[in-house]
Design an enzyme around this catalytic site. Structure first.
Site, PDB file in Angstrom:
ATOM      1  CD  GLU A   1      -5.725   2.137  -0.330  1.00  0.00           C
ATOM      2  OE1 GLU A   1      -6.445   2.609   0.572  1.00  0.00           O
ATOM      3  OE2 GLU A   1      -4.490   2.115  -0.272  1.00  0.00           O
TER       4      GLU A   1
ATOM      5  CD  GLN B   1       2.377   1.730  -1.832  1.00  0.00           C
ATOM      6  OE1 GLN B   1       1.307   2.337  -1.863  1.00  0.00           O
ATOM      7  NE2 GLN B   1       2.761   1.026  -0.782  1.00  0.00           N
TER       8      GLN B   1
ATOM      9  N   GLY C   1      10.103   5.318   3.664  1.00  0.00           N
ATOM     10  CA  GLY C   1       8.705   4.927   3.746  1.00  0.00           C
ATOM     11  C   GLY C   1       8.113   4.786   2.365  1.00  0.00           C
ATOM     12  CD1 TRP C   2       5.768   1.668   2.778  1.00  0.00           C
ATOM     13  CD2 TRP C   2       6.212   1.339   0.623  1.00  0.00           C
ATOM     14  NE1 TRP C   2       6.393   0.449   2.673  1.00  0.00           N
ATOM     15  CE2 TRP C   2       6.668   0.222   1.361  1.00  0.00           C
ATOM     16  CE3 TRP C   2       6.387   1.348  -0.768  1.00  0.00           C
ATOM     17  CZ2 TRP C   2       7.294  -0.876   0.765  1.00  0.00           C
ATOM     18  CZ3 TRP C   2       6.994   0.268  -1.367  1.00  0.00           C
ATOM     19  CH2 TRP C   2       7.448  -0.831  -0.612  1.00  0.00           C
TER      20      TRP C   2
ATOM     21  CE1 TYR D   1      -7.743   0.910   2.921  1.00  0.00           C
ATOM     22  CE2 TYR D   1      -7.261   2.210   4.877  1.00  0.00           C
ATOM     23  CZ  TYR D   1      -6.923   1.798   3.611  1.00  0.00           C
ATOM     24  OH  TYR D   1      -5.767   2.252   3.029  1.00  0.00           O
TER      25      TYR D   1
END
Length: 875
Positions: free
Chosen positions: A773, A486, A464-465, A776
């Site tokens: 980020e 990442q 996964g990440w 959302y």
């Protein structure tokens, strides 16, 4: 990358029927003994509280009002909401001398509470305090005086609220009138002013007790002089000793927080000279606020004297035993004599409880005294493991200190809020891989992974990440493998066999063994040195068994660790100079400890505050264990740091409450202008959360007004998943606002805010690694507009800024509520040769949403068709 967690809450309304049965039993006892609780054995104090007006912070329901605790009926009761703190207050009608208080608890009793008195219902004096309440019937002998008496509960013994069948106050009416003292409560206290005429006439000169020194302001209106009394005081007299430049019109004002002011005296016919003014008021802060000068000059005071009645909210501040400190029930300290099985059992229990507990209130610290151990430390949420040596090599764990992500099927993008510090690790024979699969707020700091054949994996690229982390002041003898990690920031570390791997944004600063600079593909940003940094303070045990806190010195243009192959520079402070803050301690008590010159160590837990913690003294250390969390309740600011030298705040998480706070943490007041270049304030592993466990709201999160502040790994997060999450639910405009000059950020993470994520108004700012980020959840484009601009930039440098630099920046979008939403740009800066951005990336995560340009109108679009865009330089 989003996972919606669910939680089960108790239904509102009445509790299980067992409570009714308890009530029947108590009522039966009362019937057999109608006189109520046993009266005190000594002389006949009078029951003063029965039938008097009572109020409370809350009630569970209409059937359990405050009045039921003072009605003389042991079959009725008051009960509160299920939260801390809560209080019940009775008005005795007149001032009284209090000699005894009897508390008849229902099953839901207080483990920690204070009894307090007040003359005005505002300023409170503690006359009894305990953190070991027993429930049942407590008859307490006390000594105090006041018209109002209250029980102030800070920690419940059950999951319910507080509940009292009866609250009985005994004493004698009268009590006398408090006298106005002659001591000058302002002398030597911190003083600030709206302005000074010149450096030789500072605010402090008006409170130094010397009538030959003075404060003088600029020659304009209005102007003010403020003194911090250190705690809330009952103020009865103010003496103003004016120089010739006096005030014709002015007010005296008080405040509990330095923000909201109450006028206690006002005149438009000031006479100058020496004015002795009898006043009535209370507050921690007192200021003279001049609105009209008596001369053409400014305002000028030889002395600003304050007298009080002696009443204060300061409870007693207990001493700290540096050899046997009370770190609370959630700190576990092991030494080499502790059986291995005992240690491993405790570690396994904690991991089982905390593996998925990302929004629970539990916090834990596991500490190892110097020596060698065999242990497998698998860290879950809100768990800190740390060594208690002066060097990481003083504590060696034969085994692991690791983080896995099996609870999310190998996805590590929510592995937040945990820490490993000040340890060395020797892997078991035949094992060569240590796993550290984390995302934000999970520092690997001051660590040593021994063995050149070993490697540490920041996730393996197959399961996964993982998405963002920090490695600082750390020695890895072998290889660092980033795998599917990442983005990552490594600072002042040493990699014996180097580093391999890259995804979007890997930044290396002052790292021995860093890869060659290259951006993008691989995306390696390499800065050779760290210009100025102070490593995080840490707890250790010296050779005599005394606990101390080591404060590393500033380093300039540094590479490598502060400790490997060298003696770390810095200073050491005995834990006896710290106040150990337990959950349930009020902000007033914390501020009283600070006013006494104590440093603070927050023990693991959630610490609720209803007024700001005020760090006013230079070089104060505020250190948290187990990711100790300070929650701002009732819309307060959680912490304010004065514009002073060398404050260190480390290992603390700040959390918003349900009522909107203007800001959670403020460093320096607005208008701060002092230089702290030689001794900057520094913030280390300081994290912020708005929403997640429940509703949280704050307009701004962290605002820095002071100059020369250093940020050393911070995550400011408006929650994108969890409880109490939504565009109109966990509201927050901005993460970080920087108004000070020459502020530096090392490892800055800011995410999901509804307007600008970061706003930088000061000159000379520098950021090394930025991860962001965007929110959302914009509902649509119309709901996320900045004037005519679509959306808000992730990093905004004000148009007035003339110098700013940043290296290694990533901004990502994932507009999952409405993928048609567009952000016009990730970075918005003035075009100026002294405003320079190096190595930027924008990503449309999974192609969900669009970032149109990287910086200003430069750079490619990131969208579903072209998900990553890179830019190496601007301008």
């Amino acid at each position: 990358m989003t996972s919606r967690a669910t939680s089960v809450r108790p239904a509102p309304g009445r509790r299980p029927r067992r409570r009714t049965l308890i009530g029947l039993v108590v009522a039966l006892v009362a019937a057999l003994a109608p006189t109520g609780p046993t009266p005190p054995a000594q002389a006949a104090p009078v029951l003063l509280s029965q039938g008097r007006p009572a109020t409370a912070s809350s009630t569970e329901n209409a059937g359990t009002p405050a009045a039921a605790a003072v009605d003389g009926n042991t079959g009725t009761r008051w009960s509160s909401a299920f939260s801390d703190p809560q209080w019940l207050r009775v008005d005795l009608g007149a001032r009284a001398t209090i000699s005894q208080v009897t508390l008849v608890w229902e099953g839901a009793y207080a483990r920690a509470f204070q009894l307090q008195t007040s003359d005005d219902g505002s300023t409170w004096t503690t006359i009894h305090t305990t953190t070991a309440g027993t429930g049942g019937t407590q008859t307490l002998t006390v000594s105090g005086a006041g018209r109002y008496v209250r029980m102030y509960g800070t920690a419940r013994a059950t999951g319910y609220g507080y509940s009292l069948w009866e609250f009985q106050v005994y004493g004698e009416t009268g009590g006398g009138t408090p006298t106005c003292g002659s001591a000058n409560a302002a002398q030597g206290r911190p003083a600030t002013a709206s302005s000074t005429e010149n450096p030789g006439l500072p605010a402090s000169a008006a409170v130094d007790g010397n009538t030959g020194t003075r404060w003088a302001s600029a020659a304009s209106d209005p102007q003010w002089l403020r003194v911090d009394l250190g705690s809330t005081q009952t103020i009865c007299r103010v003496v103003l000793n004016w120089e010739a430049a006096y005030a014709r019109a002015f007010q005296l004002q008080t405040s509990v927080d330095g923000a909201a002011w109450t006028t206690i005296y006002s005149t438009t016919t000031g006479t100058g000279g020496v004015q002795t003014l009898d006043v009535t008021g209370s507050g921690r802060y007192l200021r003279v606020y001049g609105t009209a000068r008596g001369t053409g000059y400014g305002y000028s005071l030889w002395e600003f004297q304050v007298n009080t009645t002696g009443g204060t909210t300061d409870p007693g501040i207990p001493p700290t035993d540096p050899r046997n400190p009370n770190f609370g029930p959630n700190t576990f300290v092991f030494d080499p004599s502790t059986p291995t099985a005992t240690i491993q059992s405790r570690l396994n229990t904690l991991f089982t409880q905390q593996e998925t507990n990302q929004f629970g209130p539990q916090r834990y610290a596991v500490l190892f005294k110097p020596g060698s151990y065999t242990a497998d430390v698998n860290l879950g949420f809100f768990t800190q493991v740390a060594g208690l040596g002066m060097s990481p090599d003083d504590v060696n764990l034969n085994g692991h200190v690791r983080v896995e992500a099996f609870w999310m099927g190998g996805n590590a993008t929510q592995n937040f809020w945990r820490a490993a510090e000040n340890l060395s690790v020797t892997l078991p024979a035949g094992v060569t891989v240590e796993r550290w699969a984390v995302s934000q707020a999970a520092p690997y700091r001051r660590m040593h992974l021994r063995g050149g054949q070993n490697q540490i994996q920041l996730w393996n690229g197959g399961d996964g990440w993982s998405s963002g982390g920090l490695m600082a002041d750390t020695r890895i003898d072998g290889l660092v493998v980033s795998g599917s990690q990442q983005q990552w920031y490594s600072r002042n570390s040493e990699f014996g066999n180097g580093w391999t791997g890259s995804v979007w944004n890997m930044v290396f600063q002052g790292v021995v063994g860093a890869p060659a600079p290259h951006f993008p593909n691989p995306s390696h940003t390499v800065i050779a040195q760290t210009p100025q940094v102070r490593e995080k303070p840490f707890l250790y045990v010296d050779g005599t068994g005394e606990y101390r806190v080591f404060v590393p010195a500033l380093r300039t243009n540094s590479t490598g660790t502060s400790w490997y192959g060298r003696t770390p520079a810095g200073s050491s402070i005995s834990l006896s100079q710290f106040y150990l803050v337990q959950p349930g301690t009020s902000a007033a008590t914390i501020n009283a400890a600070l006013a006494q010159g104590r440093h603070l160590l927050f023990t693991p837990g959630v610490h609720h505050v209803t007024e700001p913690i005020r760090v006013d003294r230079p070089d104060t250390v505020v250190l948290g264990l187990g990711l100790a969390t300070i929650q701002a309740d009732n819309g307060t600011v959680a912490m304010r740091v004065a514009d002073v030298d060398g404050v260190k705040v480390a290992g603390i998480m700040f959390e918003a409450g349900q009522v909107t706070s203007p800001v959670l943490m403020e460093v320096g007041p607005p208008g701060s202008a002092a230089s702290h270049a030689a001794n900057p304030t520094s913030l280390h592993d300081v994290f912020f959360r708005i929403g997640g466990p429940g509703v949280g709201r704050a307009t701004n999160t962290l605002t820095i007004h002071s100059d020369n502040v250093i940020g050393d790994h911070m995550w400011l997060w408006r929650a994108d998943h969890g409880d109490g999450v939504g565009w109109t639910v966990n509201t927050a405009d901005t993460g970080l606002t920087v108004n000070g000059d020459n502020v530096t950020m090392y490892g800055l993470f800011v995410e999901h805010y509804q307007k600008y994520q970061t706003v930088w108004n000061g000159n000379g700012g520098r950021t090394y690694f930025y991860q962001n980020e965007m929110p959302y959840d914009p509902p649509n484009q119309a709901g996320w507009m900045n004037g005519s601009t679509r959306g808000y930039a992730a990093y905004k440098v004000a148009d007035s800024v003339t110098s700013h630099q940043a290296w290694g920046l990533g901004s990502y979008c994932y507009f999952n509520v409405n993928p048609a939403v567009v952000a016009d740009r990730a970075f918005e800066v003035p075009t100026n040769p002294n405003v320079r951005f190096t190595n930027m990336v924008t990503v449309s995560l999974g192609g969900v949403g669009t970032i149109n340009r990287v910086i200003n109108n430069t750079g490619d679009t990131a969208n579903a068709a072209h998900q990553q865009s890179y830019l190496t330089n601007y301008p």
